[in-house]
Design a protein around this motif. Structure first.
Motif, mmCIF file in Angstrom:
data_model
loop_
_atom_site.group_PDB
_atom_site.id
_atom_site.type_symbol
_atom_site.label_atom_id
_atom_site.label_comp_id
_atom_site.label_asym_id
_atom_site.label_seq_id
_atom_site.Cartn_x
_atom_site.Cartn_y
_atom_site.Cartn_z
ATOM 1 N N LYS A 1 -10.587 2.374 3.496
ATOM 2 C CA LYS A 1 -10.506 2.295 5.681
ATOM 3 C C LYS A 1 -11.154 3.904 5.508
ATOM 4 C CE LYS A 1 -7.111 4.620 7.056
ATOM 5 N NZ LYS A 1 -5.602 5.587 7.682
ATOM 6 N N ASN A 2 -12.126 4.551 4.306
ATOM 7 C CA ASN A 2 -13.172 5.402 4.641
ATOM 8 C C ASN A 2 -14.820 5.360 3.973
ATOM 9 O OD1 ASN A 2 -12.270 8.232 4.740
ATOM 10 N ND2 ASN A 2 -10.600 7.308 2.493
ATOM 11 N N GLU A 3 -14.407 3.508 3.676
ATOM 12 C CA GLU A 3 -15.859 2.648 3.529
ATOM 13 C C GLU A 3 -15.918 2.493 4.405
ATOM 14 O OE1 GLU A 3 -17.656 3.721 0.433
ATOM 15 O OE2 GLU A 3 -15.802 5.056 0.531
ATOM 16 N N LYS A 4 -17.788 2.926 4.983
ATOM 17 C CA LYS A 4 -18.540 2.273 6.040
ATOM 18 C C LYS A 4 -18.840 0.557 6.116
ATOM 19 C CE LYS A 4 -21.258 6.464 5.894
ATOM 20 N NZ LYS A 4 -21.741 6.581 4.187
ATOM 21 N N ASN A 5 -17.973 0.302 5.118
ATOM 22 C CA ASN A 5 -18.739 -1.594 4.781
ATOM 23 C C ASN A 5 -16.897 -2.056 4.948
ATOM 24 O OD1 ASN A 5 -17.795 -0.635 2.170
ATOM 25 N ND2 ASN A 5 -19.189 -2.738 1.194
ATOM 26 N N TRP A 6 -15.954 -1.214 5.349
ATOM 27 C CA TRP A 6 -14.968 -2.455 5.581
ATOM 28 C C TRP A 6 -13.888 -1.539 7.385
ATOM 29 C CZ3 TRP A 6 -14.032 -5.359 2.413
ATOM 30 C CH2 TRP A 6 -14.016 -5.879 1.104
ATOM 31 N N GLU A 7 -13.400 -2.872 7.634
ATOM 32 C CA GLU A 7 -13.077 -1.913 9.202
ATOM 33 C C GLU A 7 -11.476 -3.083 8.808
ATOM 34 O OE1 GLU A 7 -14.865 -3.990 12.342
ATOM 35 O OE2 GLU A 7 -13.621 -4.827 12.534
ATOM 36 N N LEU A 8 -10.500 -1.377 8.840
ATOM 37 C CA LEU A 8 -9.275 -2.062 9.269
ATOM 38 C C LEU A 8 -8.836 -2.799 10.367
ATOM 39 C CD1 LEU A 8 -6.830 -1.584 7.551
ATOM 40 C CD2 LEU A 8 -5.985 0.582 9.216
ATOM 41 N N ILE B 1 -15.178 8.315 0.157
ATOM 42 C CA ILE B 1 -14.214 8.852 -0.647
ATOM 43 C C ILE B 1 -14.653 10.314 -0.484
ATOM 44 C CG2 ILE B 1 -15.014 8.046 -3.192
ATOM 45 C CD1 ILE B 1 -11.401 7.501 -2.638
ATOM 46 N N ASN B 2 -16.620 10.313 -0.566
ATOM 47 C CA ASN B 2 -16.108 11.105 -1.781
ATOM 48 C C ASN B 2 -17.500 12.245 -0.321
ATOM 49 O OD1 ASN B 2 -16.230 10.575 -4.422
ATOM 50 N ND2 ASN B 2 -18.108 9.266 -3.886
ATOM 51 N N ILE C 1 0.779 -1.272 0.132
ATOM 52 C CA ILE C 1 -0.028 -0.090 0.185
ATOM 53 C C ILE C 1 0.177 1.006 -0.240
ATOM 54 C CG2 ILE C 1 -2.217 -1.092 1.409
ATOM 55 C CD1 ILE C 1 -0.562 0.800 3.842
ATOM 56 N N HIS C 2 2.401 1.257 0.082
ATOM 57 C CA HIS C 2 3.008 2.480 -0.134
ATOM 58 C C HIS C 2 3.159 3.272 -1.318
ATOM 59 C CE1 HIS C 2 5.337 -1.532 -0.903
ATOM 60 N NE2 HIS C 2 7.102 0.060 -1.645
ATOM 61 N N LEU C 3 3.448 1.946 -2.158
ATOM 62 C CA LEU C 3 2.857 2.707 -4.103
ATOM 63 C C LEU C 3 1.717 3.384 -4.359
ATOM 64 C CD1 LEU C 3 3.886 -1.128 -5.225
ATOM 65 C CD2 LEU C 3 5.980 0.678 -4.982
ATOM 66 N N PRO C 4 2.219 3.836 -4.642
ATOM 67 C CA PRO C 4 1.252 5.465 -5.685
ATOM 68 C C PRO C 4 0.223 4.323 -6.344
ATOM 69 C CG PRO C 4 2.981 6.467 -5.360
ATOM 70 C CD PRO C 4 3.418 5.018 -5.265
ATOM 71 N N SER C 5 0.180 3.284 -6.694
ATOM 72 C CA SER C 5 -0.591 2.802 -7.761
ATOM 73 C C SER C 5 -1.954 1.586 -7.175
ATOM 74 C CB SER C 5 0.468 2.132 -9.102
ATOM 75 O OG SER C 5 1.255 1.488 -8.639
ATOM 76 N N VAL C 6 -1.498 1.771 -5.650
ATOM 77 C CA VAL C 6 -1.912 0.863 -4.964
ATOM 78 C C VAL C 6 -2.843 1.846 -3.697
ATOM 79 C CG1 VAL C 6 -2.412 -1.278 -3.636
ATOM 80 C CG2 VAL C 6 -0.490 -0.799 -5.644
ATOM 81 N N ALA D 1 -2.697 -4.375 4.139
ATOM 82 C CA ALA D 1 -3.441 -4.040 4.967
ATOM 83 C C ALA D 1 -4.200 -5.242 4.922
ATOM 84 C CB ALA D 1 -4.057 -2.224 4.399
ATOM 85 N N PHE D 2 -5.245 -5.531 6.367
ATOM 86 C CA PHE D 2 -6.084 -6.616 6.625
ATOM 87 C C PHE D 2 -7.337 -5.421 6.625
ATOM 88 C CE2 PHE D 2 -3.574 -9.994 6.566
ATOM 89 C CZ PHE D 2 -2.348 -9.945 6.867
ATOM 90 N N PHE D 3 -8.703 -5.621 5.764
ATOM 91 C CA PHE D 3 -9.758 -5.125 5.630
ATOM 92 C C PHE D 3 -10.899 -6.366 5.535
ATOM 93 C CE2 PHE D 3 -7.806 -1.454 3.714
ATOM 94 C CZ PHE D 3 -7.970 -0.699 4.542
#
Ligand SMILES: C[S@@+](CC[C@H](N)C(=O)[O-])C[C@H]1O[C@@H](n2cnc3c(N)ncnc32)[C@H](O)[C@@H]1O
Length: 220
Positions: free
Chosen positions: A159-166, A193-194, A146-151, A174-176
């Motif tokens: 991380k911002n979505e309601k249906n995923w938990e980090l 995200i919006n 996840i450190h790569l800009p393309s990922v 990253a494990f979601f």
């Protein structure tokens, strides 16, 4: 324990473009963490293959790995037979972008998805898009590098979505956990995200409306 032996052996399952042996594997901590999340019989899928594949094989999952290089399959199966590891898994030697759109209609619900195939944009997002609907609630979507800009966009999105938990961030992985299906409102408006854009555009519309009504009143 076989997983410890694999990590000690640290075999090379990949090659550089000149054909020399390479090891692009995830860290030992990530292999162990994946392994710890799995149960025998789990339906699992990864894009890319290598050391991580063994977490799924050793846990007794119904596993599919997708990677274009058939040499990776050969090296994985050779290591398995040299170490008495059951090689009951499906390896699809093709690009995930070609395979996933067709495959997702023909596989059962997934318990665990590991995204570690092509890292150039937009592959991680393609891999996510075609697998997330198949992932059951309570299942894991794991994104490597996840450190790569393309990922990284995918990481920020999840991380911002309601249906995923980090659940965990281990090294660059990253494990979601999926907590539910995505609830769509007017296409994009319920996506985390919006969120700020939506607040901003609503405030802007109200301000413009207010200004227009004040100006209209003055003219009368
Ligand atoms: C970083 S390595 C994966 C490492 C692996 N998870 C491990 O722990 O050893 C990247 C992988 O992506 C695969 N790959 C490259 N292009 C791909 C594509 N278009 N679709 C799927 N996999 C791809 C490579 O063959 C390689 O197996």
């Amino acid at each position: 324990m076989q997983i410890e032996k694999l990590l000690q052996d640290n075999p090379s399952f990949h090659v550089w473009s000149d054909g020399s042996a390479a090891n692009f594997g995830v860290s030992d901590r990530v292999v162990k963490y994946i392994y710890g999340k799995l149960k025998p019989g789990d339906v699992t899928l990864e894009t890319g293959s290598g050391k991580s594949t063994f977490a799924f094989l050793l846990a007794g999952c119904k596993h599919t790995a997708i990677a274009p290089d058939p040499g990776e399959e050969l090296r994985i199966r050779n290591y398995c037979s040299a170490n008495q590891i059951v090689t009951d898994f499906t390896f699809i030697a093709n690009s995930s972008a070609e395979v996933l759109p067709l495959l997702v209609n023909n596989i059962p619900a997934l318990d665990f998805v590991f995204i570690d195939g092509a890292h150039r944009y937009p592959y991680a997002e393609i891999d996510y898009h075609f697998t997330e609907k198949k992932l059951r609630t309570g299942g894991y979507m794991v994104v490597d590098d996840i450190h790569l800009p393309s990922v990284r966009n995918l990481y920020v999105f999840l991380k911002n979505e309601k249906n995923w938990e980090l659940d965990a961030l281990i090294d660059k992985t990253a494990f979601f956990k999926k907590t539910g299906e995505e609830i769509l409102i007017n296409d994009w408006q319920n996506q985390g995200i919006n969120r700020y854009f939506l607040v901003y555009s609503n405030m802007k519309a109200k301000a413009v409306g207010l200004i227009k009504s004040v100006l209209g009143m003055k003219r009368r």
